[in-house]
Motif scaffolding. Structure first.
Motif, PDB file in Angstrom:
ATOM      1  N   VAL A 115       0.839  -1.196   0.000  1.00 41.44           N
ATOM      2  CA  VAL A 115       0.000   0.000   0.000  1.00 41.44           C
ATOM      3  C   VAL A 115       0.876   1.249   0.000  1.00 41.44           C
ATOM      4  O   VAL A 115       0.576   2.219  -0.697  1.00 41.44           O
ATOM      5  N   GLN A 131      -4.815   8.079   2.468  1.00 40.64           N
ATOM      6  CA  GLN A 131      -5.154   7.087   1.442  1.00 40.64           C
ATOM      7  C   GLN A 131      -4.648   5.699   1.843  1.00 40.64           C
ATOM      8  O   GLN A 131      -5.303   4.696   1.578  1.00 40.64           O
ATOM      9  N   GLN A 132      -3.480   5.646   2.469  1.00 41.76           N
ATOM     10  CA  GLN A 132      -2.947   4.361   2.921  1.00 41.76           C
ATOM     11  C   GLN A 132      -3.893   3.721   3.933  1.00 41.76           C
ATOM     12  O   GLN A 132      -4.187   2.526   3.854  1.00 41.76           O
ATOM     13  N   MET A 152      -7.000   2.503   2.139  1.00 46.56           N
ATOM     14  CA  MET A 152      -6.740   1.279   1.372  1.00 46.56           C
ATOM     15  C   MET A 152      -6.652   0.063   2.288  1.00 46.56           C
ATOM     16  O   MET A 152      -7.233  -0.985   1.990  1.00 46.56           O
ATOM     17  N   THR A 200      -9.916  -0.992   3.483  1.00 46.71           N
ATOM     18  CA  THR A 200     -10.722  -1.638   2.445  1.00 46.71           C
ATOM     19  C   THR A 200     -10.246  -3.064   2.182  1.00 46.71           C
ATOM     20  O   THR A 200     -11.053  -3.962   1.958  1.00 46.71           O
TER      21      THR A 200
END
Length: 76
Positions: free
Chosen positions: A15, A24-25, A28, A31
């Motif tokens: 990631v 964002q990391q 991610m 998710t």
């Protein structure tokens, strides 16, 4: 449990390679990780069920242990 640490760290490194933004990391990882947990939940229960029904001269679990060891052993 031994395999969870390296798997979690390697996913985090992948990631990090995709994005440098910490938000964002985190998104991610949030998710991706539940899918791994869900797969573990399903396949660990399924594997236990299959191994409980195994009839072998070597026992119920020993053949599955050998298969698992051969499956994760490094190949050269």
């Amino acid at each position: 449990m031994v395999l969870m640490g390296p798997a979690t760290v390697s996913i985090a490194f992948k990631v990090q390679a995709l994005t440098s933004d910490p938000a964002q990391q985190t998104a991610m990882l949030g998710t991706i990780m539940p899918f791994g947990a869900l797969a573990a939940l399903i396949f660990n229960a399924l594997g236990g069920r299959i191994s409980d029904r195994t009839t072998s001269g070597y026992g119920r679990r020993r053949p599955w242990l050998v298969i698992g060891i051969l499956g994760i052993a490094p190949r050269s």
